[in-house]
Design a protein around this motif. Structure first.
Motif: not given
Length: 380
Positions: A144-152, A160-164, A168-173
């Motif tokens: 399903g849909a995921v949120i990507l998070k830095k561990r620390t 944190n980034h809701v991946y769509t 480009v947007v994900a790497n900015e976050a």
């Protein structure tokens, strides 16, 4: 005997801890890099230094009888070394090490049989894959849909980034290096809940009533106490909180943030410190979370946590522009019944927490309406 309290961090949480400590006769020293930090406005002495700097943390520990903190992202390993040398550090800095790594935190919870969202560590996937391929693999693995998070180091939605699907947007976050990124399946929850509890040196626990929290743009916006949940769900939140405390040790305040879906409760995150979802306790409860933390880390018995009114609401005051604090409309807020504004002495900027308002009343509906009215009256 504890007379001198040291706090790593001197922001608004350090300020409110100082406000609770000084009437009880304790001296407070904070470690903070920002000059004239909020804690000093409440009478704390400040050591100028970075909250991750080992030498600065050691300097603080050498001047006080117990060391605690107001934020997770600090020099936890230095605190562990100090505890092993015999310094008094509360809560346990070894628990802090587990908690400040979100993936490790949730792995510990899952290992103990506690409910958390399905997740996958991207570093466990093939290293030769691109970030886009890693994200797609995570979506497929989690179903399903995921949120990507830095561990620390992530808080208030940062890192944190809701991946769509937009790399480009994900790497900015998150930055282009995803070596410390993990993915969680997004939970379609009905409510967000929080349990704030205090634990003393002997291990006794005093748990505040479960509250409902509302987040906007990943920042806590409103807290309503008690939460509008069934007795069955309230009991489940308390059971989960008690079980989580078997994993994380030490005296002080802990906040357990949860998701509610139907009657199912799931842990979102744990904070080993005083927390935004407990600010209302200053006026709403017999013992505030801040006094409770001071009691706990100095070896005193915990105070009663009952509510002083049937309902309470807390709404954060966020800055809207980079200008000096205006406080226009404060007189109208103060004219509202049982309405209590708090300002932290911080210069406003967009989305920065500069204060909060707590309202007490007869029902959740009444306090929520009045809290929102109070916030609309203020121009920050």
């Amino acid at each position: 005997m504890v007379e001198r309290i040291g706090i790593v961090g001197g922001g608004q949480l350090g300020q409110m801890l100082t406000e609770a400590a000084r009437p009880l006769g304790f001296q407070v020293t904070v470690l903070e890099a920002a000059p004239n930090c909020p804690a000093t406005h409440a009478g704390a002495r400040q050591i100028d230094g970075n909250i991750k700097d080992p030498d600065a943390i050691r300097e603080l520990a050498g001047q006080v009888d117990v060391v605690t903190w107001e934020v997770e992202h600090i020099g936890a390993r230095t605190l562990c070394e100090l505890e092993e040398l015999g310094f008094n550090v509360e809560p346990s800095p070894f628990s802090l090490l587990k908690i400040m790594d979100k993936y490790r935190q949730k792995s510990e919870l899952r290992l103990a049989g506690l409910p958390v969202a399905p997740m996958v560590d991207l570093s466990s996937l093939p290293a030769w894959k691109t970030n886009s391929e890693l994200a797609e693999d995570a979506r497929e693995a989690l179903g399903g849909a995921v949120i990507l998070k830095k561990r620390t180091d992530g808080f208030d939605g940062r890192k944190n980034h809701v991946y769509t699907g937009d790399l480009v947007v994900a790497n900015e976050a998150l930055g282009s290096d995803w070596g410390d990124v993990y993915a969680e399946r997004i939970i379609d929850f009905d409510k967000e809940l929080s349990v704030v509890l205090g634990r003393d040196i002997a291990g006794n626990i005093a748990m505040y009533p479960t509250v409902e929290t509302v987040h906007k743009d990943s920042i806590c916006h409103t807290v309503v106490a008690p939460a509008d949940i069934s007795p069955k769900v309230a009991l489940r939140t308390e059971e989960i909180a008690h079980e989580a405390m078997k994993i994380f040790h030490g005296a002080g305040i802990f906040a357990i943030e949860m998701f509610l879906r139907g009657d199912e409760v799931m842990i979102n995150e744990i904070a080993p410190r005083v927390h935004n979802s407990g600010h209302h306790t200053i006026e709403a409860n017999v013992t505030s979370q801040f006094e409770q933390h001071i009691r706990a880390i100095t070896g005193m018995r915990l105070g009663p946590v009952g509510m002083r009114a049937p309902a309470a609401a807390m709404i954060n005051i966020l800055g809207t522009r980079d200008e000096p604090l205006a406080r226009e409309g404060l007189d109208r807020v103060l004219a509202l019944p049982d309405t209590h504004p708090h300002f932290y002495g911080k210069a406003p900027r967009p989305a920065r927490k500069v204060g909060h308002i707590t309202v007490l009343g007869a029902s959740r509906e009444e306090v929520s309406e009045r809290a929102n009215l109070a916030r609309r009256e203020l121009s920050i």
